[in-house]
Design a protein around this motif. Sequence first.
Motif, PDB file in Angstrom:
ATOM      1  N   ALA A  83       0.869  -1.183   0.000  1.00 14.10           N
ATOM      2  CA  ALA A  83       0.000   0.000   0.000  1.00 14.10           C
ATOM      3  C   ALA A  83       0.903   1.231   0.000  1.00 14.10           C
ATOM      4  N   TYR A  84       0.755   2.065  -1.021  1.00 15.52           N
ATOM      5  CA  TYR A  84       1.546   3.282  -1.150  1.00 15.52           C
ATOM      6  C   TYR A  84       0.703   4.489  -0.771  1.00 15.52           C
ATOM      7  N   PHE A  85       1.377   5.593  -0.404  1.00 16.40           N
ATOM      8  CA  PHE A  85       0.677   6.851  -0.160  1.00 16.40           C
ATOM      9  C   PHE A  85       0.131   7.394  -1.468  1.00 16.40           C
ATOM     10  N   GLY A  86      -1.109   7.852  -1.443  1.00 15.25           N
ATOM     11  CA  GLY A  86      -1.687   8.595  -2.563  1.00 15.25           C
ATOM     12  C   GLY A  86      -1.850  10.047  -2.178  1.00 15.25           C
ATOM     13  N   ALA A  87      -2.154  10.279  -0.890  1.00 16.71           N
ATOM     14  CA  ALA A  87      -2.331  11.650  -0.401  1.00 16.71           C
ATOM     15  C   ALA A  87      -2.395  11.637   1.117  1.00 16.71           C
ATOM     16  N   ILE A  88      -2.069  12.797   1.676  1.00 19.27           N
ATOM     17  CA  ILE A  88      -2.254  13.057   3.102  1.00 19.27           C
ATOM     18  C   ILE A  88      -3.069  14.339   3.169  1.00 19.27           C
ATOM     19  N   ASN A  89      -4.276  14.260   3.698  1.00 25.01           N
ATOM     20  CA  ASN A  89      -5.149  15.427   3.763  1.00 25.01           C
ATOM     21  C   ASN A  89      -5.540  15.747   5.198  1.00 25.01           C
ATOM     22  N   SER A  90      -5.738  17.021   5.438  1.00 27.27           N
ATOM     23  CA  SER A  90      -6.273  17.514   6.712  1.00 27.27           C
ATOM     24  C   SER A  90      -5.469  17.051   7.918  1.00 27.27           C
ATOM     25  N   ALA A  91      -4.158  16.948   7.782  1.00 24.89           N
ATOM     26  CA  ALA A  91      -3.327  16.535   8.915  1.00 24.89           C
ATOM     27  C   ALA A  91      -3.269  17.660   9.946  1.00 24.89           C
ATOM     28  N   LYS A  92      -3.535  17.294  11.195  1.00 23.37           N
ATOM     29  CA  LYS A  92      -3.482  18.256  12.298  1.00 23.37           C
ATOM     30  C   LYS A  92      -2.682  17.639  13.427  1.00 23.37           C
ATOM     31  N   PHE A  93      -1.665  18.373  13.865  1.00 23.66           N
ATOM     32  CA  PHE A  93      -0.811  17.930  14.963  1.00 23.66           C
ATOM     33  C   PHE A  93      -1.239  18.688  16.207  1.00 23.66           C
ATOM     34  N   LYS A  94      -1.589  17.943  17.269  1.00 22.68           N
ATOM     35  CA  LYS A  94      -2.210  18.571  18.431  1.00 22.68           C
ATOM     36  C   LYS A  94      -1.412  18.414  19.720  1.00 22.68           C
ATOM     37  N   ARG A  95      -0.380  17.582  19.697  1.00 20.35           N
ATOM     38  CA  ARG A  95       0.370  17.317  20.928  1.00 20.35           C
ATOM     39  C   ARG A  95       1.722  16.736  20.562  1.00 20.35           C
ATOM     40  N   LYS A  96       2.738  17.074  21.346  1.00 17.72           N
ATOM     41  CA  LYS A  96       4.055  16.464  21.161  1.00 17.72           C
ATOM     42  C   LYS A  96       4.006  15.009  21.618  1.00 17.72           C
ATOM     43  N   VAL A  97       4.801  14.194  20.950  1.00 15.14           N
ATOM     44  CA  VAL A  97       5.003  12.809  21.360  1.00 15.14           C
ATOM     45  C   VAL A  97       6.482  12.665  21.675  1.00 15.14           C
ATOM     46  N   VAL A  98       6.769  12.150  22.858  1.00 12.41           N
ATOM     47  CA  VAL A  98       8.141  12.095  23.363  1.00 12.41           C
ATOM     48  C   VAL A  98       8.464  10.685  23.852  1.00 12.41           C
ATOM     49  N   PRO A  99       9.762  10.388  24.027  1.00 12.27           N
ATOM     50  CA  PRO A  99      10.124   9.077  24.556  1.00 12.27           C
ATOM     51  C   PRO A  99       9.384   8.782  25.865  1.00 12.27           C
ATOM     52  N   GLY A 100       8.925   7.550  25.958  1.00 16.15           N
ATOM     53  CA  GLY A 100       8.136   7.129  27.118  1.00 16.15           C
ATOM     54  C   GLY A 100       6.650   7.078  26.814  1.00 16.15           C
ATOM     55  N   ASP A 101       6.222   7.770  25.742  1.00 13.52           N
ATOM     56  CA  ASP A 101       4.808   7.741  25.357  1.00 13.52           C
ATOM     57  C   ASP A 101       4.472   6.435  24.653  1.00 13.52           C
ATOM     58  N   LYS A 102       3.252   5.966  24.868  1.00 14.24           N
ATOM     59  CA  LYS A 102       2.722   4.822  24.131  1.00 14.24           C
ATOM     60  C   LYS A 102       1.687   5.388  23.167  1.00 14.24           C
ATOM     61  N   LEU A 103       2.027   5.387  21.898  1.00 14.03           N
ATOM     62  CA  LEU A 103       1.202   5.991  20.858  1.00 14.03           C
ATOM     63  C   LEU A 103       0.185   4.963  20.367  1.00 14.03           C
ATOM     64  N   GLU A 104      -1.099   5.261  20.574  1.00 14.03           N
ATOM     65  CA  GLU A 104      -2.142   4.403  20.027  1.00 14.03           C
ATOM     66  C   GLU A 104      -2.456   4.877  18.620  1.00 14.03           C
TER      67      GLU A 104
END
Length: 141
Positions: A83-104
């Motif tokens: 599966a390849y990227f075709g597009a990335i739309n409406s990306a919004k970054f709302k919080r930093k992610v740092v070492p120690g975080d468990k990203l769901e």
Amino acid sequence: MLGIKEIQEIIPHRHPFLLIDCIKELEPGKKSVGYKSVTYNEPQFLGHFPGEPVMPGVLMIEALAQTGAVAILSVPENKGKTAYFGAINSAKFKRKVVPGDKLELSCEIIRQKGRIGIGKAVASVDGEIAVEAELTFIIGE
């Protein structure tokens, strides 16, 4: 639950670019939910940023795309494909992610026609959204 070995049977990514540790929920062709445990010893933290390690947004988007690819490529007709990227739309970054975080990581396939699929993707830490985006996938051979 899918571990690294099972994930690698579905998507072609390998260390150091496999950015999901496990898949805890999978509805083939529809949705997958997984995790990435962010650790300090990852190579991007050497330069992003010295003294204040922050997971790059582009890597969070990639982790979401890999999670969505597990959903799309887990159906029998897509086995062995990429599966390849075709597009990335409406990306919004709302919080930093740092070492120690468990990203769901969650990606729900909201539309699919032929080789093109669109996923609603959300990454969060402790229930707080870190990034959300709409990702377009193109299924290759």
